[in-house]
Each structure stands twice: as structure tokens, then as C-alpha cells.
Design an enzyme around this catalytic site. Structure first.
Site, PDB file in Angstrom:
ATOM      1  N   LYS A 140       0.828  -1.211   0.000  1.00 53.94           N
ATOM      2  CA  LYS A 140       0.000   0.000   0.000  1.00 53.94           C
ATOM      3  C   LYS A 140       0.861   1.260   0.000  1.00 53.94           C
ATOM      4  O   LYS A 140       0.453   2.296  -0.499  1.00 53.94           O
ATOM      5  CB  LYS A 140      -0.924  -0.005   1.219  1.00 53.94           C
ATOM      6  CG  LYS A 140      -2.180  -0.827   0.959  1.00 53.94           C
ATOM      7  CD  LYS A 140      -3.272  -0.513   1.945  1.00 53.94           C
ATOM      8  CE  LYS A 140      -2.934  -1.026   3.323  1.00 53.94           C
ATOM      9  NZ  LYS A 140      -4.069  -1.188   4.212  1.00 53.94           N
ATOM     10  N   LYS A 191      18.251 -12.128 -30.995  1.00 51.53           N
ATOM     11  CA  LYS A 191      17.005 -12.264 -30.227  1.00 51.53           C
ATOM     12  C   LYS A 191      15.832 -11.760 -31.046  1.00 51.53           C
ATOM     13  O   LYS A 191      15.980 -10.880 -31.893  1.00 51.53           O
ATOM     14  CB  LYS A 191      17.093 -11.516 -28.896  1.00 51.53           C
ATOM     15  CG  LYS A 191      16.931 -10.018 -28.982  1.00 51.53           C
ATOM     16  CD  LYS A 191      16.624  -9.447 -27.600  1.00 51.53           C
ATOM     17  CE  LYS A 191      16.225  -7.984 -27.632  1.00 51.53           C
ATOM     18  NZ  LYS A 191      14.877  -7.760 -28.177  1.00 51.53           N
ATOM     19  N   HIS A 249      13.582  -8.926 -20.657  1.00 48.72           N
ATOM     20  CA  HIS A 249      13.418  -7.683 -21.419  1.00 48.72           C
ATOM     21  C   HIS A 249      12.772  -6.622 -20.512  1.00 48.72           C
ATOM     22  O   HIS A 249      11.887  -6.939 -19.727  1.00 48.72           O
ATOM     23  CB  HIS A 249      12.553  -7.926 -22.664  1.00 48.72           C
ATOM     24  CG  HIS A 249      12.696  -6.813 -23.657  1.00 48.72           C
ATOM     25  ND1 HIS A 249      12.032  -5.621 -23.513  1.00 48.72           N
ATOM     26  CD2 HIS A 249      13.461  -6.701 -24.764  1.00 48.72           C
ATOM     27  CE1 HIS A 249      12.386  -4.824 -24.522  1.00 48.72           C
ATOM     28  NE2 HIS A 249      13.252  -5.454 -25.297  1.00 48.72           N
ATOM     29  N   GLY A 302      18.489  -1.668 -34.987  1.00 51.83           N
ATOM     30  CA  GLY A 302      18.684  -0.734 -36.088  1.00 51.83           C
ATOM     31  C   GLY A 302      20.152  -0.582 -36.464  1.00 51.83           C
ATOM     32  O   GLY A 302      20.501  -0.460 -37.643  1.00 51.83           O
TER      33      GLY A 302
HETATM   34  C1  1AE Z   1      16.035  -1.650 -24.117  1.00 51.11           C
HETATM   35  C2  1AE Z   1      15.714  -2.789 -25.073  1.00 51.11           C
HETATM   36  C3  1AE Z   1      16.146  -2.544 -26.480  1.00 51.11           C
HETATM   37  C4  1AE Z   1      15.474  -3.435 -27.485  1.00 51.11           C
HETATM   38  O1  1AE Z   1      14.922  -4.448 -27.144  1.00 51.11           O
HETATM   39  C5  1AE Z   1      15.454  -3.055 -28.868  1.00 51.11           C
HETATM   40  O2  1AE Z   1      14.589  -3.694 -29.634  1.00 51.11           O
HETATM   41  C6  1AE Z   1      16.300  -2.132 -29.403  1.00 51.11           C
HETATM   42  O3  1AE Z   1      16.292  -1.875 -30.740  1.00 51.11           O
HETATM   43  P1  1AE Z   1      17.280  -0.828 -31.387  1.00 51.11           P
HETATM   44  O4  1AE Z   1      18.684  -1.316 -31.171  1.00 51.11           O
HETATM   45  O5  1AE Z   1      17.066   0.475 -30.694  1.00 51.11           O
HETATM   46  O6  1AE Z   1      16.917  -0.773 -32.820  1.00 51.11           O
END
Ligand code: 1AE
Length: 399
Positions: free
Chosen positions: A92, A167, A254, A349
């Protein structure tokens, strides 16, 4: 004595922290909002929370003065599971205005009831054969709406780039185009065909009651690791999976959704407690968290403390810290400086957006990792490494 010590950050306009701390120690144990009969309190004395320390920080905030206080809670008050412990120390109270739970410290006896990671840093290094350098992980991107043939091509490209662990994106769930079991089989096949000792972490998703069975089935089909959205399910669900002897593959925690519990500066849990200490106790072999430098930046001190809690000496195996989000090869030197050898460079990315595709992206990262571990600058390494040069031209260097 078996107990858990909670460290809170409190705020008070008048600085009346003694009264506030006593109120918490009593209110979360044997007391209530109103006085209870003295006799009853006497009998229950060994269940009462004890205020151990009150330290005013000298910082004035919009919520008043700030102080860090420690309260010990006897283990006799709760069962040895995280749901009971979290409700005891922050139930609480978490709803009661500005107050933040910064840390929990467990007596040895209590901590030993949690088994922690099955593999840990050493185990993951053994599985991937990657020693004396940070590991490299990549994330499938743009896979929603694509089929298995696309995933196969992407997986092959990432592994050919020298990536240790691939992943799933955390937003890839079971779906007709790339169902869980088919992804597992594909991952096993591609890894077996390559010479690499790579791992593929499949997103273990679906209803809680189905997870264990699904994880066991995945292992029969050749799953080598699991990604798990622990903060959407709860820490105890992670612990259930990690403790299961039949689920003998590494589990990756995650951080999706965790920001709702950790991001407000005067409320909720500290990031390091959730993403460092508690996911480790619950059995995560990897913990992902935003790095201080990328697209979803976490305050540097919180990111460092998270890694510290994942690796510090405790009775449990170490959890691999994975500072993530918006990472590209130009950030490898600052990541290495902050997180060192026992960390994982993770990019989606920054791998797939490379001008030479995911294979070029993977190679650029490996070239950057080789450079920093050999004490060379990226600019020096880029002279002879075309993939790294292309990455630096596109994304630059530094923070
Ligand atoms: C904090 C987790 C980052 C993650 O799971 C993820 O998909 C990052 O993607 P990018 O590296 O920013 O494209």
C-alpha cells in the site's frame, strides 16, 4: 536473523522523517492507520518493522526535503517469494504519494532460497565460445508481417556478421506467419548449418498458464535461449520458468513495461533494483536495460548501478548486463568504458540499418569491439575495416 531491509527515499515538507519512518515500519507490519490495543502490539513485537537509519540528503525537492531511510522487516511476516516480499515492503505504501523503493537487502538465509540464473555470465560465455570481449547481440527488426523465409534470410545474415546471440524483437508474438515452434526449428537449423556457436532467443509469449509447457516443447524442438517480457508477466513468473529443471536454456529479461514502475523520479522502484537485483534473483541470465547513450536513454548512474547489481558478488551466478536501445558501432567505446568486458553490445537498427545489411552491420560491431579491446580508436580501426568506416560515416562516433 532472517529479514529483508528496505531502503526508501522519502520526501517531507517539514522534514519529519522519524515520525514518517516509524509510521511505515508499524503500518506495513503489525500496525494500522489507527492505534491498536497495547497488549496486542506487545505480543506481536517480533513481527514489527524496525527503523534502522534515517539519512537526510540535504536535497530540497518539489515534494519537500529528501531522506533515505532503512527499515528491516522480519522474514516471519512473509513467505519466501517475491510477490509476498514486494507487498510487505511496498504494497500500500507504493500508492501513498511520493516515496521510492531504492534497494532491498536480503539476509543470506533468505537470499539462498532463490536459485538465481542457471547459466550466468560464465555459462553464456561457454555456450557461445566468446571470451575476453563483450559479446555481440542483435535483434530481429521489421519482422512483423513477414514470413519464415524472410526470417531465415535475416538470421543467416546476422550470424554471418559474427553475432553471438540473435534475439526476437520483444513485440514479435505468436502469429500465423512466424509461429513460435516454426521460429524455434528455423533457428536451430540455421545455427546448425553455420559454423557459429550462436544462440537464438525466441520470445516466450502467450498466457501465463501455457508458458512452461511451451518452453519445454520449444526445447524439445531445439530452442537455445528464451526472451521473456518479465515486467508484463511479473518477476515470479520468470522465477517459475528459471527454476524449472526442464527449461535448461538461458533466459533473457526484457525491460518492456518496467518504465511504468521505475521511471518517475519520486515514485516507484529504482531501475537498478528491478532490472539489476530482482531479475537476477528471479533467475534471468541476461538483463536488458536502456543504455545512457542511445534512443531510450537511462540516466547514467542508474544504468551503471543496474550493471553493478547484475554482476556484484552474491550467492547467485552473474546476470549479463545488456545496455541497449539505439546502439550503433560508434557507441562501442563509451559502452566498453562504462560496462567493460562482462557486458553485451546489443543492436537492432544499428545492425540492420548498415549500408551493407545485417552482415555488414555485425562485422562493423565486431571490428569496433576488436578495436576497443585492443586499445585502438575506432578511427584507427576504420582505416582498414570498410564495414566500420561505413557505420561511422552514417552514425558518427561517441554519445
Ligand atoms: C532496451 C531494449 C532494447 C530493445 O529491445 C530493442 O529492440 C532495441 O532496438 P534498437 O537497437 O534500438 O533498434
Amino acid at each position: 536473523m532472517s529479514e529483508v531491509i528496505a531502503t526508501y527515499r522519502l520526501f517531507d515538507q517539514k522534514g519529519a522523517f522519524e515520525k514518517k519512518a516509524e509510521g511505515i515500519a508499524l503500518g506495513l507490519t503489525i500496525g494500522s492507520w489507527t492505534d491498536l490495543p497495547i497488549l496486542e502490539q506487545e505480543q506481536l513485537k517480533h513481527h514489527k518493522g524496525r527503523v534502522l537509519s534515517i539519512r537526510k540528503t540535504g536535497i530540497e525537492t518539489a515534494y519537500g526535503q529528501e531522506a533515505d531511510i532503512e527499515i528491516a522487516y522480519p522474514a516471519a511476516n512473509f513467505s519466501a517469494d517475491l510477490p509476498a516480499i514486494l507487498v510487505t515492503v511496498f504494497g500500500k505504501l507504493s500508492l501513498d504519494g511520493a516515496v521510492r523503493l531504492i534497494d532491498l537487502s536480503f539476509s543470506e538465509e533468505l537470499a539462498s532460497l532463490f536459485t538465481g540464473p542457471k547459466f550466468g555470465v560464465e555459462g553464456i560465455r561457454a555456450l557461445t565460445g566468446a571470451y575476453n570481449r563483450p559479446l555481440l547481440m542483435s535483434i530481429f527488426k521489421g519482422v512483423i508481417g513477414r514470413d519464415l523465409a524472410y526470417m531465415e534470410e535475416q538470421l543467416k545474415a546476422q550470424i554471418a556478421g559474427g553475432i553471438d546471440i540473435v534475439k526476437d524483437d520483444e513485440i514479435l508474438f505468436d502469429n500465423p506467419l512466424t509461429p513460435f515452434e516454426e521460429r524455434v526449428k528455423l533457428g536451430r537449423q540455421v545455427i546448425e548449418q553455420s559454423e557459429a556457436k550462436a544462440l537464438y532467443a525466441v520470445n516466450l509469449s502467450g498466457r501465463t498458464s501455457e508458458l512452461k509447457e511451451k518452453a519445454r516443447r520449444g526445447i524439445e524442438l531445439g530452442a537455445s535461449a528464451y526472451l521473456f517480457n518479465v515486467f508484463a508477466y511479473g518477476l515470479d513468473v520468470l522465477q517459475e520458468l528459471a527454476e524449472d529443471p526442464e527449461i535448461h536454456v538461458p533466459i533473457m529479461a526484457h525491460p518492456a513495461v518496467s518504465g511504468a514502475f521505475t521511471s518517475a523520479p519520486h515514485h516507484g522502484f529504482s531501475t537498478e533494483l528491478m532490472l539489476g537485483k530482482l531479475v537476477r534473483m528471479a533467475g534471468a541470465d541476461f538483463t536488458l536495460f536502456p543504455s545512457p547513450y542511445g534512443s531510450v536513454a537511462l540516466e547514467r548512474s542508474a544504468a551503471l548501478k543496474t550493471a553493478e547489481m547484475a554482476l556484484e558478488n552474491s550467492g547467485h551466478k552473474q546476470t549479463f548486463p545488456v545496455p541497449s536501445a539505439g546502439i550503433h558501432p560508434g557507441l562501442v567505446p563509451v559502452l566498453y568504458e562504462d560496462f567493460g568486458m562482462d557486458s553485451i553490445i546489443n543492436a537492432g537498427g544499428g545492425v540492420h540499418g548498415h549500408p551493407s545489411g545485417a552482415t555488414g552491420g555485425g562485422r562493423a560491431f565486431r571490428q569496433a569491439i576488436d578495436a576497443v579491446t585492443a586499445g585502438r580508436t575506432l578511427e584507427q580501426a576504420a582505416v582498414k575495416n570498410e564495414d566500420l568506416r561505413l557505420a561511422l560515416d552514417l552514425w558518427g562516433t561517441g554519445k
